[in-house]
Motif scaffolding. Sequence first.
Motif, mmCIF file in Angstrom:
data_model
loop_
_atom_site.group_PDB
_atom_site.id
_atom_site.type_symbol
_atom_site.label_atom_id
_atom_site.label_comp_id
_atom_site.label_asym_id
_atom_site.label_seq_id
_atom_site.Cartn_x
_atom_site.Cartn_y
_atom_site.Cartn_z
ATOM 1 N N SER A 140 0.848 -1.194 0.000
ATOM 2 C CA SER A 140 0.000 0.000 0.000
ATOM 3 C C SER A 140 0.885 1.246 0.000
ATOM 4 C CB SER A 140 -0.902 0.008 1.240
ATOM 5 O OG SER A 140 -0.142 0.306 2.400
ATOM 6 N N ARG A 141 0.257 2.392 0.025
ATOM 7 C CA ARG A 141 0.968 3.669 0.130
ATOM 8 C C ARG A 141 0.946 4.187 1.565
ATOM 9 N NH1 ARG A 141 2.071 5.268 -4.989
ATOM 10 N NH2 ARG A 141 0.749 4.439 -6.631
ATOM 11 N N GLU A 142 0.600 3.336 2.517
ATOM 12 C CA GLU A 142 0.508 3.705 3.928
ATOM 13 C C GLU A 142 1.899 3.545 4.554
ATOM 14 O OE1 GLU A 142 0.465 2.660 7.463
ATOM 15 O OE2 GLU A 142 -0.020 4.775 7.396
ATOM 16 N N PRO A 143 2.585 4.643 4.820
ATOM 17 C CA PRO A 143 3.990 4.560 5.202
ATOM 18 C C PRO A 143 4.273 3.873 6.537
ATOM 19 C CG PRO A 143 3.211 6.810 5.385
ATOM 20 C CD PRO A 143 2.113 6.018 4.743
ATOM 21 N N VAL A 144 3.411 4.031 7.532
ATOM 22 C CA VAL A 144 3.706 3.397 8.827
ATOM 23 C C VAL A 144 3.721 1.881 8.675
ATOM 24 C CG1 VAL A 144 2.928 3.052 11.207
ATOM 25 C CG2 VAL A 144 2.905 5.345 10.216
ATOM 26 N N ALA A 145 2.702 1.321 8.066
ATOM 27 C CA ALA A 145 2.648 -0.137 7.893
ATOM 28 C C ALA A 145 3.760 -0.631 6.975
ATOM 29 C CB ALA A 145 1.292 -0.549 7.334
ATOM 30 N N GLU A 146 3.973 0.045 5.860
ATOM 31 C CA GLU A 146 4.940 -0.436 4.879
ATOM 32 C C GLU A 146 6.385 -0.238 5.335
ATOM 33 O OE1 GLU A 146 3.965 -2.359 2.583
ATOM 34 O OE2 GLU A 146 1.846 -1.892 2.781
ATOM 35 N N PHE A 147 6.708 0.935 5.866
ATOM 36 C CA PHE A 147 8.072 1.150 6.362
ATOM 37 C C PHE A 147 8.355 0.267 7.570
ATOM 38 C CE2 PHE A 147 8.087 5.710 4.484
ATOM 39 C CZ PHE A 147 8.469 5.222 3.248
ATOM 40 N N SER A 148 7.332 -0.018 8.388
ATOM 41 C CA SER A 148 7.504 -0.935 9.524
ATOM 42 C C SER A 148 7.903 -2.326 9.036
ATOM 43 C CB SER A 148 6.209 -1.039 10.336
ATOM 44 O OG SER A 148 5.895 0.180 10.951
ATOM 45 N N ALA A 149 7.202 -2.811 8.031
ATOM 46 C CA ALA A 149 7.516 -4.132 7.482
ATOM 47 C C ALA A 149 8.921 -4.143 6.888
ATOM 48 C CB ALA A 149 6.483 -4.523 6.423
ATOM 49 N N LEU A 150 9.291 -3.072 6.198
ATOM 50 C CA LEU A 150 10.613 -2.989 5.589
ATOM 51 C C LEU A 150 11.712 -2.971 6.656
ATOM 52 C CD1 LEU A 150 12.322 -2.636 3.019
ATOM 53 C CD2 LEU A 150 12.049 -0.160 3.323
ATOM 54 N N VAL A 151 11.537 -2.158 7.689
ATOM 55 C CA VAL A 151 12.519 -2.074 8.780
ATOM 56 C C VAL A 151 12.691 -3.439 9.445
ATOM 57 C CG1 VAL A 151 12.859 -1.127 11.104
ATOM 58 C CG2 VAL A 151 12.224 0.383 9.227
ATOM 59 N N THR A 152 11.595 -4.117 9.694
ATOM 60 C CA THR A 152 11.636 -5.438 10.330
ATOM 61 C C THR A 152 12.364 -6.446 9.448
ATOM 62 O OG1 THR A 152 9.575 -4.962 11.487
ATOM 63 C CG2 THR A 152 10.199 -7.277 11.290
ATOM 64 N N ALA A 153 12.063 -6.446 8.153
ATOM 65 C CA ALA A 153 12.703 -7.401 7.235
ATOM 66 C C ALA A 153 14.197 -7.122 7.091
ATOM 67 C CB ALA A 153 12.021 -7.354 5.876
ATOM 68 N N LEU A 154 14.579 -5.868 6.960
ATOM 69 C CA LEU A 154 15.994 -5.531 6.793
ATOM 70 C C LEU A 154 16.807 -5.818 8.045
ATOM 71 C CD1 LEU A 154 15.799 -2.225 4.726
ATOM 72 C CD2 LEU A 154 16.688 -4.437 3.967
ATOM 73 N N ALA A 155 16.203 -5.674 9.205
ATOM 74 C CA ALA A 155 16.929 -5.893 10.465
ATOM 75 C C ALA A 155 17.454 -7.318 10.573
ATOM 76 C CB ALA A 155 16.031 -5.566 11.650
ATOM 77 N N VAL A 156 16.775 -8.270 9.977
ATOM 78 C CA VAL A 156 17.177 -9.670 10.055
ATOM 79 C C VAL A 156 18.553 -9.900 9.433
ATOM 80 C CG1 VAL A 156 16.602 -12.011 9.299
ATOM 81 C CG2 VAL A 156 14.796 -10.489 10.113
ATOM 82 N N ASP A 157 18.781 -9.388 8.233
ATOM 83 C CA ASP A 157 20.040 -9.639 7.527
ATOM 84 C C ASP A 157 20.998 -8.461 7.501
ATOM 85 O OD1 ASP A 157 19.399 -12.280 6.794
ATOM 86 O OD2 ASP A 157 18.184 -11.546 5.143
ATOM 87 N N SER A 158 20.471 -7.252 7.508
ATOM 88 C CA SER A 158 21.321 -6.077 7.316
ATOM 89 C C SER A 158 21.554 -5.261 8.576
ATOM 90 C CB SER A 158 20.698 -5.170 6.246
ATOM 91 O OG SER A 158 20.535 -5.881 5.046
ATOM 92 N N GLY A 159 20.777 -5.509 9.613
ATOM 93 C CA GLY A 159 20.917 -4.749 10.842
ATOM 94 C C GLY A 159 19.863 -3.670 10.955
ATOM 95 N N PRO A 160 19.907 -2.917 12.051
ATOM 96 C CA PRO A 160 18.881 -1.903 12.288
ATOM 97 C C PRO A 160 18.926 -0.766 11.275
ATOM 98 C CG PRO A 160 20.597 -1.810 13.971
ATOM 99 C CD PRO A 160 20.896 -2.995 13.111
ATOM 100 N N VAL A 161 17.789 -0.104 11.151
ATOM 101 C CA VAL A 161 17.629 1.028 10.243
ATOM 102 C C VAL A 161 17.499 2.289 11.088
ATOM 103 C CG1 VAL A 161 16.068 2.088 8.554
ATOM 104 C CG2 VAL A 161 16.541 -0.370 8.453
ATOM 105 N N ASP A 162 18.234 3.349 10.716
ATOM 106 C CA ASP A 162 18.143 4.637 11.411
ATOM 107 C C ASP A 162 17.262 5.629 10.672
ATOM 108 O OD1 ASP A 162 19.935 3.865 13.418
ATOM 109 O OD2 ASP A 162 21.662 4.691 12.354
#
Length: 153
Positions: A42-64
């Motif tokens: 969707s274009r809903e940034p809280v839900a979409e950026f939340s999912a992206l941050v969670t997925a990236l944290a697994v392999d790439s580390g935290p997002v600032d």
Amino acid sequence: MTFAPDDAAGPVVGSPALDRRLRLKPPGAVKGCFDGAWWPRSREPVAEFSALVTALAVDSGPVDRIGFNPAMWDLPPGKLALESGFVELAGFSGLDRYTIVVIGPRIRRLTLLVVPPDAAAPAAERALAAATAPDASGSAVLILTASGILGPA
């Protein structure tokens, strides 16, 4: 130009797993314009950026920080609240609307092609594959047009 609607933080919310909607180029691939591609639901940034941050944290580390073009998204908060701190959300109208930039302690600069959420699945799959091919170097518009998502310029 920086977009900052307010200093309120939106909480990171639960969101369906990104499964095949986030793809990164393999190590050693030509960088080109993108390090990977992402197809938000969707274009809903809280839900979409939340999912992206969670997925990236697994392999790439935290997002600032996440930089994005506000024309692509509904009105976002200035930050996402995490248990361990915040992720700054910064809108830049000069950034290509089909691109986001992710930065974190172990992520120097990750540039992702953003496939529009309303793209048909076959076309989105073509765009994800094209952007993450080891030798991919095309621009967002070129990739999305060749994939059948955008019409001819």
